[in-house]
Design a protein around this motif. Structure first.
Motif, short mmCIF file in Angstrom:
data_model
loop_
_atom_site.label_atom_id
_atom_site.label_comp_id
_atom_site.label_asym_id
_atom_site.label_seq_id
_atom_site.Cartn_x
_atom_site.Cartn_y
_atom_site.Cartn_z
N ALA A 119 0.85 -1.18 0.00
CA ALA A 119 0.00 0.00 0.00
C ALA A 119 0.89 1.23 0.00
O ALA A 119 2.04 1.20 0.44
N LEU A 120 0.36 2.34 -0.50
CA LEU A 120 1.14 3.58 -0.56
C LEU A 120 1.59 4.01 0.82
O LEU A 120 2.75 4.36 1.03
N LEU A 121 0.67 4.01 1.80
CA LEU A 121 1.03 4.42 3.15
C LEU A 121 2.12 3.50 3.73
O LEU A 121 3.04 3.97 4.38
N GLU A 123 4.38 1.86 2.00
CA GLU A 123 5.63 2.21 1.30
C GLU A 123 6.28 3.44 1.93
O GLU A 123 7.50 3.51 2.07
N LEU A 124 5.46 4.41 2.30
CA LEU A 124 5.98 5.66 2.89
C LEU A 124 6.48 5.46 4.31
O LEU A 124 7.45 6.10 4.72
N THR A 125 5.84 4.59 5.08
CA THR A 125 6.20 4.41 6.49
C THR A 125 7.07 3.19 6.76
O THR A 125 7.49 2.97 7.89
N GLY A 126 7.32 2.38 5.75
CA GLY A 126 8.17 1.20 5.93
C GLY A 126 7.43 0.00 6.49
O GLY A 126 8.04 -0.87 7.12
N TYR A 127 6.14 -0.07 6.30
CA TYR A 127 5.31 -1.20 6.72
C TYR A 127 5.49 -1.56 8.19
O TYR A 127 5.89 -2.68 8.52
N PRO A 128 5.18 -0.66 9.11
CA PRO A 128 5.36 -1.00 10.53
C PRO A 128 4.45 -2.14 10.99
O PRO A 128 4.82 -2.90 11.90
N SER A 129 3.28 -2.29 10.40
CA SER A 129 2.38 -3.36 10.83
C SER A 129 2.84 -4.73 10.37
O SER A 129 2.37 -5.75 10.87
N HIS A 130 3.78 -4.78 9.44
CA HIS A 130 4.25 -6.07 8.92
C HIS A 130 5.47 -6.57 9.69
O HIS A 130 5.81 -7.74 9.62
N ARG A 131 6.14 -5.68 10.41
CA ARG A 131 7.41 -6.05 11.05
C ARG A 131 7.28 -7.20 12.03
O ARG A 131 8.12 -8.10 12.06
#
Length: 193
Positions: A119-121, A123-131
């Motif tokens: 998702a664009l957001l 990509e901009l934030t570095g996927y914190p929810s995926h870490r």
């Protein structure tokens, strides 16, 4: 991200923000169904509309609540819309790329989850929810690599499924019947038989 222990060795992963959107969008179909139930129309149009709305609610349920990633000592299982990927750890080459949750297999296939898509957001934030999902999956991969190697239940890796059709028929039928029953009860209580 909602993390729930399933048995003691398996971890079920779902993104909390994906779940919140589902909890907001899913009841919208029930509210529209409430309006249809109150409406005074023919039984055929009432049933057709309630089944259509029930089908839409089903798609949202499958998308937001049924989709998940399960990390087990034997491998990772990814449930998407109508596909289930069973990937044994022996076939996993890497987990996570560019901060996104993906599983790259030894055959070169890259498998992701709809809940952990790009998702664009992100990509901009570095996927914190995926870490956290990536970290927990990598930890389980390391544990399985440290354990003595054994074939997965006696089935050679090339025979294990990495993508098969998975339709939750019982849950789907139950959801649509519950929706039609809900709308029918509203319809009967406001309009009579």
């Amino acid at each position: 991200m909602a993390v729930r222990e399933k048995k003691k060795s398996s971890i079920v992963l779902r993104r909390w923000n994906f779940q919140i959107f589902g909890w907001i969008a899913f009841p919208a179909f029930w509210l529209v169904g409430l309006r249809v139930g109150v409406d005074d129309g023919s039984v055929f149009s009432f049933l057709a509309v309630s089944l259509l709305l029930g089908g839409c609610a089903l798609v949202f349920w499958i998308l937001f609540f049924h989709s998940k990633v399960i990390v087990t000592p034997k491998g990772v299982i990814i449930f998407d819309l109508l596909v289930r990927h069973d990937i044994p750890w022996e076939e996993v080459k890497s987990i996570g790329s560019d901060g996104r949750f993906t599983v790259k297999t030894s055959s070169g296939e890259e498998i992701g989850s709809i809940q952990y898509g790009g998702a664009l957001l992100g990509e901009l934030t570095g996927y914190p929810s995926h870490r956290k999902a990536i970290r927990l999956s990598r930890e389980m991969l390391e544990k399985s690599s440290a354990a003595p190697s054994s074939p997965s239940d006696g089935v050679p890796p090339e025979k294990l499924s990495t993508g098969k059709l998975h339709i939750p028929f019982k849950s789907a039928l139950l959801l649509i019947l519950a929706f039609v029953l809900f709308v029918s009860l509203i319809h009967v209580s406001t309009n009579g038989f």
